[in-house]
Design an enzyme around this catalytic site. Structure first.
Site, PDB file in Angstrom:
ATOM      1  CD  GLU A 176      -3.048  -1.213   2.107  1.00 48.01           C
ATOM      2  OE1 GLU A 176      -4.168  -1.668   1.797  1.00 48.01           O
ATOM      3  OE2 GLU A 176      -2.781  -0.802   3.257  1.00 48.01           O
ATOM      4  CD  GLU A 377      -4.111  -6.103   2.140  1.00 51.08           C
ATOM      5  OE1 GLU A 377      -4.977  -5.394   2.700  1.00 51.08           O
ATOM      6  OE2 GLU A 377      -2.887  -5.943   2.310  1.00 51.08           O
TER       7      GLU A 377
END
Length: 481
Positions: A176, A377
């Protein structure tokens, strides 16, 4: 109609700091996560410069994957995982981050984990930096704000890629990474601590320092890709973006332009650099308007061009709306909240559930980059309760995943090159955002509460058996059980 390719990679994901525990075992030293206190939806996690005796630090024990990995991987194999996404804790390999010699005990641990995966035919996918920067690098260098840390990262990358070159094929550089386009990314992505005992979600921010550090992270990622191709040309290296899908709340042109600006900076900027190898014009204009003066050294641009990733991976949980109007109800989300969408329902933690947003996002990524895509995810955090028979009937999680997998099918029908999907998470782990155990994502229930009480025993949820069926049918059977 058969849509998912025969070699599609189904699996689940975890992060070392949220599952391993054993925070000082076998030569490991502190990472930034070992200094993060527990929190809740109403209380932000705090980064403390020292370990305080009266505070709870969830990563210290987590769910003890370090000692229970064989049991856990056997359960993943029973579900039929084709791939298991996990991260290496940098401070297990180089305890201070800038060490010259790696910690052999840490290397042996991941040898054992990868061997256990391969025994069951599970492909490991390894994140190299998943919010686990060694704490020493924060204290000594202010993390990636110092260019020296790029060399530290490359030393670590070359060490683990060489060690596991015959065991791991898929690598992700920074988890991320686009978190760093916002102030809350200072610590976990960049390793910057601007004041003592700061709230992670609301830190003191030096925007010039932050974007300079992000530039160094781009270079570190590129150098990792270059190293990978030298060590094993068959390696596949991806970026990892937290895609915060947004819609304009109204059809006012101002809302659409605001959306475009936010989407560019939050979602596209980091991927544009990592996939295309250069800073996009809108980002240079944005940095100029913010008064950010980046220092590029000779050769930086060439490194970025040479170190482009092979595939795009991302997290997707929810969507939100944006508007230039004031007074609208807001909602929470992964990294970033927004204005409430009146057409969507929300989870217990205020995250708006939007399966169709995943289709929109997959189409957008495919159109923009034309590289293979992996969803690393996607999942639902909820309070799971065991009934009098010890069963967990998490139909809400099954419904969430079913709807998102249906949209993945539509994307593949659109010729999107989607080659894998790892649900967050493989088993219950410590929540990164809140530090809670009660916010559970896993297919496997771990008997531990927010106060650290429990046996750590593992129990299969209803979703365990459902996902097993999904994998067995290669996505063909999504019906309830």
């Amino acid at each position: 109609m058969k849509l998912f390719p025969d070699n599609f990679l189904w699996g689940g994901a975890v992060a070392a700091n949220q599952c391993e525990g054993a925070w000082e075992a076998d030569g490991k030293k502190e990472s930034i996560c070992d200094h993060l206190t527990a929190g809740s939806r109403a209380k932000n996690r705090v980064f403390t410069s020292k370990i305080l005796p009266d505070e709870s630090y969830p990563s210290h024990v987590a769910v003890d994957f370090y000692h229970r990995y064989k049991e856990d991987i056997a359960l993943f194999a029973e579900m039929g995982f084709k791939v298991f996404r996990l991260s290496i804790a940098w401070s297990r390999i180089f305890p201070n981050g800038d060490d010259e010699i790696p910690n052999e005990e840490g290397l042996k641990f991941y040898d054992r984990v990868f061997d256990e995966c391969l025994k069951y035919g599970i492909e490991p996918m390894v994140t190299l930096s998943h919010f686990e920067i060694p704490y020493h690098l924060v204290k000594e260098y202010q993390g990636f704000s110092d260019r020296k840390v790029i060399d530290c990262f490359e030393r670590y990358v070359r060490c683990v890629m060489t060690r596991y070159k015959d065991k791991v094929k898929y690598w992700l550089t920074f988890n991320e990474i686009n978190f760093a386009t916002m102030p809350m990314g200072n610590l976990e992505v960049l390793g910057i601590m601007n004041r003592e005992n700061d709230e992670v979600a609301n830190p003191l921010d030096d925007i010039n320092l932050r974007f300079q550090a992000l530039h160094h992270v781009f270079l570190a990622s590129a150098r990792a890709v270059i190293a990978a191709k030298e060590i094993n040309p068959d390696f596949k290296v991806g970026c990892m973006i937290a895609h915060i899908t947004m819609y304009p709340l109204t059809c006012r042109p101002e809302d659409m332009l605001l959306l475009q600006e936010l989407d560019h900076i939050i979602n596209d900027f980091c991927a544009d650099v990592q996939v295309k190898g250069r800073y996009p014009g809108y980002a240079l204009r944005y940095l100029e308007e913010k008064g950010v003066n980046l220092t590029f050294e000779p050769g930086d641009e060439a490194v970025l061009r040479k170190g482009c990733v092979d595939f795009y991976s991302f997290s997707y949980y929810m969507s939100n709306c944006v508007t230039t109007e004031e007074g609208h109800t807001t909602t929470l989300g992964n990294l970033l909240g927004g204005v409430k969408n009146p057409y969507l329902e929300a989870t217990q933690w205020g995250w708006q559930v939007d399966p169709k947003g995943l289709l929109y996002t997959l189409n957008k990524i495919h159109d923009r980059y034309q590289v293979p895509i992996f969803i690393v995810e996607n999942g639902l955090g909820a309070v799971d309760v065991r009934d009098e028979n010890g069963c967990i009937h998490d139909d809400y999680r099954i419904n969430y995943l079913r709807q998102h997998i249906c949209e993945m099918e539509k994307a593949i029908h659109n010729k999107v090159d989607l080659f894998g999907y790892t649900v967050w998470s493989a088993l219950d782990i410590v929540s990164s955002g809140t530090g809670e155990m009660k916010k559970r994502y896993g297919f496997i229930y771990v008997d531990k509460d927010d106060e650290g009480n429990g046996t750590m025993e593992r129990f299969k949820k209803k979703s365990f058996y459902w996902y097993k069926k999904v994998i067995e049918s290669n996505g063909g059977d999504l019906a309830d059980i």
